[in-house]
Write a protein that holds these residues in place. Structure first.
Motif, short mmCIF file in Angstrom:
data_model
loop_
_atom_site.label_atom_id
_atom_site.label_comp_id
_atom_site.label_asym_id
_atom_site.label_seq_id
_atom_site.Cartn_x
_atom_site.Cartn_y
_atom_site.Cartn_z
N ASP A 8 16.77 4.36 1.11
CA ASP A 8 17.95 4.83 0.41
C ASP A 8 18.14 4.07 -0.90
N ILE A 9 18.85 4.70 -1.82
CA ILE A 9 19.18 4.02 -3.07
C ILE A 9 20.10 2.85 -2.73
N ASN A 10 19.78 1.71 -3.26
CA ASN A 10 20.48 0.48 -2.94
C ASN A 10 20.89 -0.19 -4.25
N PRO A 11 22.14 -0.54 -4.44
CA PRO A 11 22.55 -1.14 -5.71
C PRO A 11 21.90 -2.49 -5.99
N PHE A 12 21.38 -3.15 -4.96
CA PHE A 12 20.76 -4.46 -5.15
C PHE A 12 19.30 -4.36 -5.57
N THR A 13 18.65 -3.23 -5.26
CA THR A 13 17.23 -3.08 -5.60
C THR A 13 16.97 -1.97 -6.61
N ASN A 14 17.96 -1.13 -6.86
CA ASN A 14 17.76 0.07 -7.67
C ASN A 14 17.22 -0.23 -9.06
N ARG A 15 17.73 -1.24 -9.72
CA ARG A 15 17.28 -1.53 -11.08
C ARG A 15 15.92 -2.21 -11.11
N TYR A 16 15.45 -2.71 -9.98
CA TYR A 16 14.19 -3.45 -9.93
C TYR A 16 13.07 -2.73 -9.20
N SER A 17 13.29 -1.48 -8.83
CA SER A 17 12.26 -0.73 -8.11
C SER A 17 12.36 0.75 -8.48
N TRP A 18 11.28 1.46 -8.20
CA TRP A 18 11.24 2.90 -8.44
C TRP A 18 11.55 3.58 -7.11
N HIS A 19 12.60 4.36 -7.05
CA HIS A 19 13.01 5.02 -5.82
C HIS A 19 12.15 6.27 -5.60
N VAL A 20 11.28 6.22 -4.60
CA VAL A 20 10.37 7.32 -4.28
C VAL A 20 10.41 7.52 -2.76
N PRO A 21 11.46 8.18 -2.25
CA PRO A 21 11.61 8.29 -0.79
C PRO A 21 10.55 9.15 -0.11
N ASP A 22 9.85 10.01 -0.87
CA ASP A 22 8.85 10.86 -0.23
C ASP A 22 7.44 10.27 -0.28
N ALA A 23 7.29 9.05 -0.76
CA ALA A 23 5.97 8.39 -0.76
C ALA A 23 5.83 7.64 0.56
N VAL A 24 5.57 8.37 1.61
CA VAL A 24 5.59 7.79 2.95
C VAL A 24 4.19 7.48 3.51
N ARG A 25 3.16 7.88 2.82
CA ARG A 25 1.80 7.62 3.31
C ARG A 25 1.30 6.28 2.77
N ILE A 26 1.92 5.25 3.28
CA ILE A 26 1.65 3.90 2.79
C ILE A 26 0.23 3.45 3.15
N ARG A 27 -0.25 3.79 4.33
CA ARG A 27 -1.63 3.41 4.71
C ARG A 27 -2.65 4.02 3.76
N GLU A 28 -2.43 5.28 3.39
CA GLU A 28 -3.35 5.94 2.46
C GLU A 28 -3.30 5.27 1.08
N MET A 29 -2.09 4.86 0.66
CA MET A 29 -1.96 4.14 -0.60
C MET A 29 -2.68 2.80 -0.53
N ALA A 30 -2.51 2.11 0.60
CA ALA A 30 -3.14 0.80 0.78
C ALA A 30 -4.66 0.91 0.76
N ASP A 31 -5.20 2.02 1.22
CA ASP A 31 -6.64 2.25 1.16
C ASP A 31 -7.07 2.66 -0.25
N ALA A 32 -6.34 3.57 -0.86
CA ALA A 32 -6.72 4.13 -2.16
C ALA A 32 -6.62 3.12 -3.29
N ILE A 33 -5.72 2.16 -3.20
CA ILE A 33 -5.53 1.19 -4.29
C ILE A 33 -6.81 0.39 -4.58
N HIS A 34 -7.66 0.26 -3.56
CA HIS A 34 -8.90 -0.51 -3.74
C HIS A 34 -9.89 0.16 -4.68
#
Length: 151
Positions: A8-34
């Motif tokens: 969720d959008i959070n006032p403590f992290t909103n200005r320091y992060s990109w809010h992308v709630p539908d980027a849920v395939r974290i394992r695939e990202m962790a593999d692809a970043i290599h």
């Protein structure tokens, strides 16, 4: 380092992060970043290519680590081109959304053409964690927490 927020959008992290709630395939990202590791021509992932003498850079290590809804993507390299990390993150988010895979990123990198790049991520998630001046000083560096956490 680049930080995305998949919760969720959070006032403590909103200005320091990109809010992308539908980027849920974290394992695939962790593999692809290599895909970005090694010495490559990063022309696909920069802007104003005509102003750059040599688009070849070396990424020594990449890592994805989660801290609750915050996902930190770490790039350790010898140097970066203009908007290179933001461009790589924009494409990596397409992996997190299930629209690209590791092989697609590999083809984009090999194309050496900005025309193949996906959206450039906004600046509100990009952090310069540290600069290393001595050989080998970077070898044990890793993500311990999001860069804006103080505890």
């Amino acid at each position: 380092m680049y930080v995305i927020n998949t919760g969720d959008i959070n006032p403590f992290t909103n200005r320091y992060s990109w809010h992308v709630p539908d980027a849920v395939r974290i394992r695939e990202m962790a593999d692809a970043i290599h895909v970005f590791e090694g010495t490559h021509d990063f022309s696909t992932f920069t802007v104003d290519r005509g102003k750059i003498d040599d688009p070849v850079r070396t990424i020594m290590r990449t890592e994805v680590k989660c801290f609750g809804p915050l996902v930190c993507c770490y790039f350790l390299g010898t140097g970066f081109l203009y908007k290179m990390v933001r461009s790589m993150m924009g494409s990596l988010i397409f992996v997190g959304r299930g629209r690209l895979n590791r092989e697609d990123l590999q083809r984009m990198l090999e194309a050496r053409s900005r025309a193949y790049c996906k959206d450039t991520a906004p600046g509100c998630g990009l952090f310069l964690k540290k600069v290393f001046y001595e050989d080998g000083a970077w070898e044990n560096d890793t993500i311990e927490k999001p860069p804006f956490w103080t505890y």
